[in-house]
Motif scaffolding. Structure first.
Motif, PDB file in Angstrom:
ATOM      1  N   THR A  61     -11.078   8.152  -6.350  1.00 23.79           N
ATOM      2  CA  THR A  61     -11.713   7.349  -7.395  1.00 23.79           C
ATOM      3  C   THR A  61     -11.063   7.623  -8.746  1.00 23.79           C
ATOM      4  N   ARG A  62      -9.741   7.668  -8.751  1.00 22.15           N
ATOM      5  CA  ARG A  62      -8.991   7.817  -9.998  1.00 22.15           C
ATOM      6  C   ARG A  62      -7.965   6.693 -10.068  1.00 22.15           C
ATOM      7  N   LEU A  63      -7.502   6.430 -11.266  1.00 17.69           N
ATOM      8  CA  LEU A  63      -6.513   5.376 -11.480  1.00 17.69           C
ATOM      9  C   LEU A  63      -5.156   5.989 -11.764  1.00 17.69           C
ATOM     10  N   SER A  64      -4.133   5.477 -11.095  1.00 22.08           N
ATOM     11  CA  SER A  64      -2.758   5.928 -11.303  1.00 22.08           C
ATOM     12  C   SER A  64      -1.929   4.774 -11.846  1.00 22.08           C
ATOM     13  N   ASP A  65      -0.758   5.081 -12.310  1.00 25.21           N
ATOM     14  CA  ASP A  65       0.141   4.092 -12.908  1.00 25.21           C
ATOM     15  C   ASP A  65       0.727   3.176 -11.838  1.00 25.21           C
TER      16      ASP A  65
ATOM     17  N   LEU B 180       0.825  -1.208   0.000  1.00 23.45           N
ATOM     18  CA  LEU B 180       0.000   0.000   0.000  1.00 23.45           C
ATOM     19  C   LEU B 180       0.864   1.264   0.000  1.00 23.45           C
ATOM     20  N   ALA B 181       1.951   1.250   0.761  1.00 25.27           N
ATOM     21  CA  ALA B 181       2.832   2.422   0.828  1.00 25.27           C
ATOM     22  C   ALA B 181       3.540   2.686  -0.500  1.00 25.27           C
ATOM     23  N   ALA B 182       3.835   1.627  -1.237  1.00 26.03           N
ATOM     24  CA  ALA B 182       4.536   1.769  -2.515  1.00 26.03           C
ATOM     25  C   ALA B 182       3.621   2.211  -3.649  1.00 26.03           C
ATOM     26  N   CYS B 183       2.332   2.076  -3.455  1.00 23.88           N
ATOM     27  CA  CYS B 183       1.390   2.433  -4.524  1.00 23.88           C
ATOM     28  C   CYS B 183       1.235   3.944  -4.628  1.00 23.88           C
ATOM     29  N   PRO B 184       1.073   4.407  -5.849  1.00 23.34           N
ATOM     30  CA  PRO B 184       0.736   5.821  -6.010  1.00 23.34           C
ATOM     31  C   PRO B 184      -0.696   6.037  -5.497  1.00 23.34           C
TER      32      PRO B 184
ATOM     33  N   LEU C 280      -8.376  -6.619  -0.515  1.00 24.66           N
ATOM     34  CA  LEU C 280      -8.335  -5.330  -1.210  1.00 24.66           C
ATOM     35  C   LEU C 280      -8.088  -5.539  -2.690  1.00 24.66           C
ATOM     36  N   HIS C 281      -8.641  -4.647  -3.488  1.00 22.54           N
ATOM     37  CA  HIS C 281      -8.316  -4.536  -4.909  1.00 22.54           C
ATOM     38  C   HIS C 281      -7.672  -3.173  -5.104  1.00 22.54           C
ATOM     39  N   ILE C 282      -6.455  -3.171  -5.611  1.00 18.84           N
ATOM     40  CA  ILE C 282      -5.775  -1.920  -5.942  1.00 18.84           C
ATOM     41  C   ILE C 282      -5.888  -1.761  -7.446  1.00 18.84           C
ATOM     42  N   TRP C 283      -6.586  -0.738  -7.883  1.00 18.35           N
ATOM     43  CA  TRP C 283      -6.844  -0.501  -9.305  1.00 18.35           C
ATOM     44  C   TRP C 283      -5.926   0.588  -9.836  1.00 18.35           C
ATOM     45  N   GLY C 284      -5.480   0.410 -11.064  1.00 15.99           N
ATOM     46  CA  GLY C 284      -4.659   1.423 -11.703  1.00 15.99           C
ATOM     47  C   GLY C 284      -4.394   1.071 -13.149  1.00 15.99           C
ATOM     48  N   THR C 285      -3.352   1.661 -13.691  1.00 19.00           N
ATOM     49  CA  THR C 285      -2.960   1.380 -15.068  1.00 19.00           C
ATOM     50  C   THR C 285      -1.601   0.704 -15.070  1.00 19.00           C
TER      51      THR C 285
END
Length: 105
Positions: free
Chosen positions: A92-96, A33-37, A50-55
């Motif tokens: 509610t936005r997706l990051s890389d 979680l800490a490493a995620c944008p 958990l589901h971590i969503w992004g690109t």
């Protein structure tokens, strides 16, 4: 309701069994979680994951061991049930997610 990952650049990190009964993350998942944008993170249908969503440029999926636990990552060929229950104050936005996929997983 769910989302089909079809290789269009949307990716999901699926973390099963990482929340306790109060919704607090397990120790092993905190570095992920800490490493995620700053990106959308939701509580999974079980209420314990958990589901971590992004690109990310990720085809297919992988199950990877991480600190004695199984982490699943998908970019195509997978249907993910979506709850819409945002984890903590996730936007509610997706990051890389490319960097976290390469470095942490």
């Amino acid at each position: 309701m769910g989302f089909v990952l079809d290789g269009d650049g949307i990716a999901c990190i699926d973390l099963d069994g990482c929340l306790d009964e109060y919704g607090a993350p397990a120790e092993w998942v905190v570095p992920i979680l800490a490493a995620c944008p700053v990106t959308w993170v939701e509580v999974s249908p079980s209420g314990r994951g958990l589901h971590i969503w992004g690109t990310a440029d990720l085809l297919g999926g992988r199950r990877k061991p991480y600190r004695g636990h199984k982490v699943e990552v998908y970019g195509s060929g997978r249907y993910i049930a979506v709850t819409g229950t945002t984890f903590r104050n996730a936007p509610t936005r997706l990051s890389d997610l490319s960097a976290v996929l390469a470095e942490v997983l």
